[in-house]
Enzyme design. Sequence first.
Site, PDB file in Angstrom:
ATOM      1  N   SER A   1       0.819  -1.213   0.000  1.00 43.38           N
ATOM      2  CA  SER A   1       0.000   0.000   0.000  1.00 43.38           C
ATOM      3  C   SER A   1       0.854   1.266   0.000  1.00 43.38           C
ATOM      4  O   SER A   1       1.506   1.568  -0.983  1.00 43.38           O
ATOM      5  CB  SER A   1      -0.967  -0.047   1.189  1.00 43.38           C
ATOM      6  OG  SER A   1      -1.957   0.939   1.059  1.00 43.38           O
TER       7      SER A   1
ATOM      8  N   ASP B   1       9.941   5.348 -10.368  1.00 41.45           N
ATOM      9  CA  ASP B   1       9.504   5.957 -11.629  1.00 41.45           C
ATOM     10  C   ASP B   1      10.210   7.273 -11.903  1.00 41.45           C
ATOM     11  O   ASP B   1      10.493   7.612 -13.061  1.00 41.45           O
ATOM     12  CB  ASP B   1       7.991   6.195 -11.600  1.00 41.45           C
ATOM     13  CG  ASP B   1       7.199   4.973 -12.038  1.00 41.45           C
ATOM     14  OD1 ASP B   1       7.810   3.892 -12.160  1.00 41.45           O
ATOM     15  OD2 ASP B   1       5.984   5.101 -12.249  1.00 41.45           O
TER      16      ASP B   1
ATOM     17  N   LYS C   1      -0.648  -4.359  -3.037  1.00 35.89           N
ATOM     18  CA  LYS C   1      -1.928  -3.850  -2.534  1.00 35.89           C
ATOM     19  C   LYS C   1      -2.095  -2.413  -3.026  1.00 35.89           C
ATOM     20  O   LYS C   1      -1.650  -1.470  -2.389  1.00 35.89           O
ATOM     21  CB  LYS C   1      -1.950  -3.943  -1.004  1.00 35.89           C
ATOM     22  CG  LYS C   1      -3.336  -3.821  -0.394  1.00 35.89           C
ATOM     23  CD  LYS C   1      -3.682  -2.386  -0.148  1.00 35.89           C
ATOM     24  CE  LYS C   1      -5.052  -2.253   0.485  1.00 35.89           C
ATOM     25  NZ  LYS C   1      -5.467  -0.845   0.621  1.00 35.89           N
TER      26      LYS C   1
END
Length: 500
Positions: free
Chosen positions: A318, A329, A343
């Site tokens: 999460s 990224d 998740k």
Amino acid sequence: MTNKFRPLKTRSTRMSSRVSVSAMAAAMVAGGVLTAAALTSGFARPNFNAETFQQLDLFGEVFEQVHENYVSEPEDKVIIEGAIDGMLSSLDPHSSYLTVEDFDRMQEQTRGSFAGLGIQVSQETEGAGRGLVKVISPIDETPAARAGLQPGDLIYEIDGESVFGMTLDEAISLMKGPKGTAVDIKLIREEENEPLEFNIVRDIVTVSPVISRLEEGGIGYVRLTGFTAQTERKMREAIRDLKEENDGELKGLVLDLRNNPGGLLDQAVGVSNAFLDGGEIVSTKGRRRKDSMREVGEPGEMLAGVPIIVLVNAGSASASEIVAGALQDRNRALLLGTKSFGKGSVQTVLPLQNGMNGALRLTTARYYTPSGRSIQAQGIVPDIVMPITRPGQEEPAQRRREADLRGALDVPEDAAEDMVDADPEVEEAPEGPTTAQQILLDGQASLKKKEREKENATALFVEPTECPLEEDCQLNRALELLGDKPTYAQLLSDASAIER
């Protein structure tokens, strides 16, 4: 008290004008089965059709039959809450009904202070351990951690009572109790032949979400154990203290998110923002416009130019995955470890009657990294995949991830049909496997290799490592890379070219 492994995102909540199920129950007790016409006054919505009302009418009839004909007079509250639980659990593993006690406990946990043992748990839903309470992670510096509970432990008895047949809430209530009282826990651990017994004294658990220290070579180590309301502030304080301890600057930073089950979205955004110079951090996309948004950071970062390595594993979920995905990224850090939990769904907490009747925890959206990658059931693959085996182990321990949970979003329904048993029971003759058995064994070995290659397809490389029990080889590798700036810079450049 324990903390359920249900990482949350808190958002502003809106009171629903729909009639609650409890109100329906009261109406049915007073006047029999509700009809579609009666339901219309409470449930009328543009997208509710006649078939929906027929199903609600069916629910009313079932309630009346149970109430009137069950072998003993049922408690209305119990069967209504059971119906709500069933409705939400049929959606996905993370949508749930919170009783008043659960709702209060959740608020305590997000504040970072509560009473109990200090373990994050879920209920095992498959395999031989189905129905047992599974330890996701003991919280650092708590009674459970000091007693030696470990991730993956399966609790089967609490104070002499078997947990088979209990709900997770019932098991948790047995572990709750006043400070200073003891609870007896019996559990099964995969690598142990015999069950283990623990006597743990309950205490007030004040969760410190940040652990930090200065490593050799002026490299800072910061471990985040969860994303509570205090995490970003405590982390920034820890980094400032480490810089001061090292004469005003750090040569590198290890951000350890292993076994961090997540928490508050705003804290994940704040932690990511500390290491990024503005730009997108995470986006959410839901069914409705209000559930879709982009979180963008502010210009300025704490450690501009300082190399960072983020440690992740299958217990990183999460909010942890939001941070890891954003830094990966944006090419701000190298990720090292094993694939994260996956998740990537947003749970909105909706209080019922201002919390007087508990709350709904409802999945309303999915998380996406800055490049648009979905986290849900996919997880984050590190740049350097480093599975660990311990002496005597042939394969790294396999931990369940989001995609393995029953009813998980974005997992094809027929996925189970495509899975092949990775460890078939092939009976070997004393003198060794027969030709047929060897063909099966070779085929399974080849399948395992292909599955690992597929799972780690976006990694720079994979470094399986046999690690002594007393060492943290992943951390040691991270420190080694941070101490070699040319190698780190080359790896970061190589990682930026990967299509994920």
